[in-house]
Write a protein that holds these residues in place. Structure first.
Motif, PDB file in Angstrom:
ATOM      1  N   GLN A 114       0.873  -1.105  -0.016  1.00 15.79           N
ATOM      2  CA  GLN A 114       0.133  -0.008  -0.094  1.00 15.79           C
ATOM      3  C   GLN A 114       0.826   1.190   0.058  1.00 15.79           C
ATOM      4  O   GLN A 114       0.385   2.502  -0.579  1.00 15.79           O
ATOM      5  N   ARG A 115       2.020   1.210   0.680  1.00 12.44           N
ATOM      6  CA  ARG A 115       2.744   2.356   0.844  1.00 12.44           C
ATOM      7  C   ARG A 115       3.759   2.614  -0.349  1.00 12.44           C
ATOM      8  O   ARG A 115       4.174   3.685  -0.739  1.00 12.44           O
ATOM      9  N   LEU A 116       4.012   1.660  -1.211  1.00 11.25           N
ATOM     10  CA  LEU A 116       5.084   1.669  -2.429  1.00 11.25           C
ATOM     11  C   LEU A 116       4.636   2.608  -3.226  1.00 11.25           C
ATOM     12  O   LEU A 116       5.539   3.582  -3.828  1.00 11.25           O
ATOM     13  N   PRO A 117       3.277   3.046  -3.680  1.00 11.39           N
ATOM     14  CA  PRO A 117       3.084   3.960  -4.854  1.00 11.39           C
ATOM     15  C   PRO A 117       3.595   5.524  -4.449  1.00 11.39           C
ATOM     16  O   PRO A 117       4.104   6.300  -5.127  1.00 11.39           O
ATOM     17  N   ALA A 118       3.362   5.718  -3.064  1.00 14.40           N
ATOM     18  CA  ALA A 118       3.931   6.986  -2.427  1.00 14.40           C
ATOM     19  C   ALA A 118       5.588   7.114  -2.475  1.00 14.40           C
ATOM     20  O   ALA A 118       5.873   8.341  -2.173  1.00 14.40           O
ATOM     21  N   ALA A 119       6.021   5.958  -2.353  1.00 13.13           N
ATOM     22  CA  ALA A 119       7.438   6.229  -2.124  1.00 13.13           C
ATOM     23  C   ALA A 119       8.282   6.515  -3.347  1.00 13.13           C
ATOM     24  O   ALA A 119       9.460   6.783  -2.968  1.00 13.13           O
ATOM     25  N   ASN A 120       7.960   6.646  -4.484  1.00 15.12           N
ATOM     26  CA  ASN A 120       8.731   7.290  -5.615  1.00 15.12           C
ATOM     27  C   ASN A 120       9.945   6.440  -5.766  1.00 15.12           C
ATOM     28  O   ASN A 120      10.989   7.157  -6.395  1.00 15.12           O
ATOM     29  N   LEU A 121       9.895   5.206  -5.798  1.00 12.45           N
ATOM     30  CA  LEU A 121      11.057   4.434  -6.108  1.00 12.45           C
ATOM     31  C   LEU A 121      11.113   4.101  -7.590  1.00 12.45           C
ATOM     32  O   LEU A 121       9.997   4.306  -8.177  1.00 12.45           O
ATOM     33  N   LEU A 122      12.225   3.792  -7.920  1.00 14.20           N
ATOM     34  CA  LEU A 122      12.418   3.280  -9.385  1.00 14.20           C
ATOM     35  C   LEU A 122      11.431   1.966  -9.396  1.00 14.20           C
ATOM     36  O   LEU A 122      11.385   1.106  -8.461  1.00 14.20           O
ATOM     37  N   HIS A 123      10.993   1.822 -10.557  1.00 15.31           N
ATOM     38  CA  HIS A 123      10.164   0.434 -10.639  1.00 15.31           C
ATOM     39  C   HIS A 123      10.875  -0.779 -10.609  1.00 15.31           C
ATOM     40  O   HIS A 123      10.473  -1.781 -10.034  1.00 15.31           O
ATOM     41  N   THR A 124      12.100  -0.483 -10.913  1.00 15.61           N
ATOM     42  CA  THR A 124      12.977  -2.007 -10.862  1.00 15.61           C
ATOM     43  C   THR A 124      13.223  -1.925  -9.479  1.00 15.61           C
ATOM     44  O   THR A 124      13.369  -3.095  -9.003  1.00 15.61           O
ATOM     45  N   THR A 125      13.514  -1.109  -8.527  1.00 17.46           N
ATOM     46  CA  THR A 125      13.594  -1.268  -7.092  1.00 17.46           C
ATOM     47  C   THR A 125      12.241  -1.938  -6.583  1.00 17.46           C
ATOM     48  O   THR A 125      12.191  -2.775  -5.600  1.00 17.46           O
ATOM     49  N   GLU A 126      10.937  -1.678  -6.885  1.00 20.13           N
ATOM     50  CA  GLU A 126       9.977  -2.188  -6.219  1.00 20.13           C
ATOM     51  C   GLU A 126       9.974  -3.546  -6.835  1.00 20.13           C
ATOM     52  O   GLU A 126       9.555  -4.425  -5.723  1.00 20.13           O
ATOM     53  N   LEU A 127      10.199  -3.998  -7.736  1.00 21.72           N
ATOM     54  CA  LEU A 127      10.215  -5.423  -8.200  1.00 21.72           C
ATOM     55  C   LEU A 127      11.422  -6.228  -7.473  1.00 21.72           C
ATOM     56  O   LEU A 127      11.266  -7.269  -7.156  1.00 21.72           O
ATOM     57  N   ALA A 128      12.526  -5.409  -7.285  1.00 20.21           N
ATOM     58  CA  ALA A 128      13.601  -6.083  -6.537  1.00 20.21           C
ATOM     59  C   ALA A 128      13.093  -6.312  -5.152  1.00 20.21           C
ATOM     60  O   ALA A 128      13.511  -7.301  -4.625  1.00 20.21           O
TER      61      ALA A 128
END
Length: 320
Positions: A114-128
């Motif tokens: 739930q928090r990931l969308p607001a974290a402004n991470l690289l999408h590659t990092t989200e997948l990592a």
């Protein structure tokens, strides 16, 4: 020190680069001009105390270990008559280092999504993040991974010993969940030889990149010239690190009924019992495959469970 660096540090997996970086930062600016025979215990300890004072206790202990090895090397060659750190232990420098026990509860895993969308991470990092959680791999193993080592049709990932902590080759059997994360990653970086390439594609991403991105988003105060999404990934259970994802995956396996020996194999840990290591060669591959499948299925269920009342989410009990 140059001779010691070539003879001892160069044999380390990273060529001694991390140790030399710390020595050049904290030791040489203060003691670099002092003749070796003039170095006193108080001078060295004073420098280490300053590292502790800035809150870097673990770094102080690492420096202490490296300096103790250096002085052992110097004494053996008659460069100095006495070891200035003789009799000292880590407990008297940075203090005893406690093993981390942090892992994410199932509720926190849903919270993380739930928090990931607001974290402004690289999408590659989200997948990592999801790959590390579902495979129990180390962040460095994923950061250095190449597409040639993945067989997404067969669902396997080979991690060469050059990328592992214990220098032992490791085979990960990918669950459907983990495979889906890698497939999504391949749409982003499949043109590179690296699963997580550096910006110039001349190598893999920096080994500290993912850790820094996450740390920036769980800290209390933002650093200058860094993300403003401070606290975006701070979960209800507190701060967490990429390595905690590995611990979380292993803990989940145990809660899902996987026996400890199989979990240890999935973590690529070396059997501590020498007799077992010599005589018990069965690799438990089928059991490992099933362990990763169970973990992946549970993660898929949890991440699809948001807002659903028919999925039971429980906190893990600490294992003895």
């Amino acid at each position: 020190m140059t001779q010691w660096t070539k003879a001892e540090l160069a044999r380390r997996k990273d060529g001694g680069s991390e140790s030399m970086r710390a020595i050049e930062k904290d030791i040489l600016p203060v003691l670099g001009e002092v003749a070796l025979v003039d170095l006193k215990r108080a001078m060295v300890v004073d420098v280490l105390d300053k590292v502790v004072e800035r809150g870097a206790r673990v770094m102080a202990n690492h420096l202490f270990s490296d300096l103790r090895q250096f002085f052992n090397y110097a004494v053996a060659r008659d460069w100095v008559e006495a070891h200035p750190l003789a009799g000292l232990t880590k407990e008297k420098i940075g203090g005893r280092e406690k093993a981390r026990e942090r892992y994410l509860s199932e509720e926190e895993i849903i919270e993380l999504k739930q928090r990931l969308p607001a974290a402004n991470l690289l999408h590659t990092t989200e997948l990592a993040i999801w790959i590390m959680l579902s495979t129990c791999c180390r962040v460095g193993e994923l950061s250095q991974s190449r597409w040639e080592h993945l067989d997404l049709d067969q669902g396997s990932w080979f991690i060469p010993g050059s990328n592992t902590k214990n220098a032992k080759d490791h085979n990960v059997f990918l669950s459907d969940f983990a495979k889906a994360q890698f497939l999504a990653l391949k749409t982003l970086t499949g043109d590179s030889a690296w699963c997580l390439p550096a910006r110039d594609d001349q190598g893999h991403v920096c080994l500290k990149s993912i850790t820094k991105q996450i740390k920036d988003r769980v800290r209390d105060e933002p650093l200058s010239n860094r993300t403003k999404a401070t606290g975006a990934l701070l979960l209800s259970g507190g701060a967490w690190t990429p390595h905690d994802l590995r611990r979380t995956g292993a803990t989940m396996m145990g809660e899902l009924g996987v026996i400890g020996e199989v979990i240890e194999r999935c973590l690529n840990h070396v059997e501590q019992n020498k007799l077992k290591r010599i005589y018990q060669r069965h690799e438990l591959k089928a059991e490992q495959r099933d362990a990763w499948r169970r973990l992946g299925d549970r993660l898929a269920l949890l991440l699809a469970a948001e807002g659903q009342e028919n999925v039971v989410v429980g906190r893990f009990a600490k294992r003895a």
